[in-house]
Design a protein around this motif. Structure first.
Motif, PDB file in Angstrom:
ATOM      1  N   SER A 193       7.791  -4.124  -6.566  1.00 59.68           N
ATOM      2  CA  SER A 193       6.618  -4.991  -6.640  1.00 59.68           C
ATOM      3  C   SER A 193       6.046  -5.222  -5.242  1.00 59.68           C
ATOM      4  CB  SER A 193       7.001  -6.338  -7.263  1.00 59.68           C
ATOM      5  OG  SER A 193       7.824  -7.068  -6.368  1.00 59.68           O
TER       6      SER A 193
ATOM      7  N   GLN B 259       5.397  -8.066  -3.991  1.00 60.55           N
ATOM      8  CA  GLN B 259       6.150  -9.193  -3.438  1.00 60.55           C
ATOM      9  C   GLN B 259       7.456  -8.716  -2.787  1.00 60.55           C
ATOM     10  OE1 GLN B 259       5.184 -12.439  -3.291  1.00 60.55           O
ATOM     11  NE2 GLN B 259       6.998 -12.833  -2.083  1.00 60.55           N
TER      12      GLN B 259
ATOM     13  N   THR C 267       1.769 -10.254   0.842  1.00 60.11           N
ATOM     14  CA  THR C 267       1.333  -9.333  -0.202  1.00 60.11           C
ATOM     15  C   THR C 267      -0.097  -8.873   0.055  1.00 60.11           C
ATOM     16  OG1 THR C 267       0.692 -11.192  -1.607  1.00 60.11           O
ATOM     17  CG2 THR C 267       2.872 -10.246  -1.984  1.00 60.11           C
TER      18      THR C 267
ATOM     19  N   ARG D 100      -1.549  -5.055   0.059  1.00 66.42           N
ATOM     20  CA  ARG D 100      -2.783  -4.646  -0.631  1.00 66.42           C
ATOM     21  C   ARG D 100      -3.769  -3.982   0.327  1.00 66.42           C
ATOM     22  NH1 ARG D 100      -3.544  -6.575  -5.752  1.00 66.42           N
ATOM     23  NH2 ARG D 100      -2.026  -8.110  -6.466  1.00 66.42           N
TER      24      ARG D 100
ATOM     25  N   ARG E 118      -0.499   1.857 -10.348  1.00 69.04           N
ATOM     26  CA  ARG E 118      -0.807   0.856 -11.371  1.00 69.04           C
ATOM     27  C   ARG E 118       0.109   1.097 -12.561  1.00 69.04           C
ATOM     28  NH1 ARG E 118      -4.091  -2.996 -11.253  1.00 69.04           N
ATOM     29  NH2 ARG E 118      -5.455  -2.090  -9.707  1.00 69.04           N
TER      30      ARG E 118
ATOM     31  N   ARG F 285      -2.698  -4.420 -15.075  1.00 66.94           N
ATOM     32  CA  ARG F 285      -2.830  -5.286 -13.899  1.00 66.94           C
ATOM     33  C   ARG F 285      -1.725  -5.122 -12.860  1.00 66.94           C
ATOM     34  NH1 ARG F 285      -4.515 -11.237 -15.338  1.00 66.94           N
ATOM     35  NH2 ARG F 285      -4.247 -11.212 -13.114  1.00 66.94           N
ATOM     36  N   LEU F 286      -0.592  -4.595 -13.235  1.00 65.20           N
ATOM     37  CA  LEU F 286       0.587  -4.570 -12.384  1.00 65.20           C
ATOM     38  C   LEU F 286       0.533  -3.432 -11.367  1.00 65.20           C
ATOM     39  CD1 LEU F 286       3.260  -6.113 -12.162  1.00 65.20           C
ATOM     40  CD2 LEU F 286       4.242  -4.429 -13.699  1.00 65.20           C
ATOM     41  N   LEU F 287       0.753  -3.749 -10.087  1.00 62.75           N
ATOM     42  CA  LEU F 287       0.798  -2.749  -9.024  1.00 62.75           C
ATOM     43  C   LEU F 287       2.212  -2.617  -8.499  1.00 62.75           C
ATOM     44  CD1 LEU F 287      -2.324  -3.520  -6.819  1.00 62.75           C
ATOM     45  CD2 LEU F 287      -1.904  -1.467  -8.134  1.00 62.75           C
ATOM     46  N   ARG F 288       2.600  -1.410  -8.160  1.00 65.60           N
ATOM     47  CA  ARG F 288       3.896  -1.132  -7.555  1.00 65.60           C
ATOM     48  C   ARG F 288       3.692  -0.183  -6.376  1.00 65.60           C
ATOM     49  NH1 ARG F 288       6.000  -5.084  -9.753  1.00 65.60           N
ATOM     50  NH2 ARG F 288       7.256  -4.937 -11.615  1.00 65.60           N
TER      51      ARG F 288
END
Length: 61
Positions: free
Chosen positions: A10, A12, A22, A26, A38, A42-45
């Motif tokens: 993640s 974070q 964070t 980004r 993605r 919505r989730l980014l890794r």
């Protein structure tokens, strides 16, 4: 490339590992410095090995 460094983490977790925010992670993704992935709508890794290659040692005076 080792298995542990190629895992997706993640934003974070990546930020905590490199002691940055964070928002900085980004920014690095937006600048193309590291690759973001993605997962779902919505989730980014990010890949830890991508972060390792983006970080570099600074020369000391």
């Amino acid at each position: 490339m080792s298995v542990s460094s190629s895992r997706l983490v993640s934003l974070q977790d990546a930020a905590e590992h490199y002691s940055v925010s964070t928002k900085t992670i980004r920014r690095w993704i937006a600048a193309g410095r590291i690759e973001g992935y993605r997962v779902g709508p919505r989730l980014l890794r990010v890949r830890m090995d991508s972060l390792d290659s983006a970080s570099r040692k600074l020369a000391t005076a």
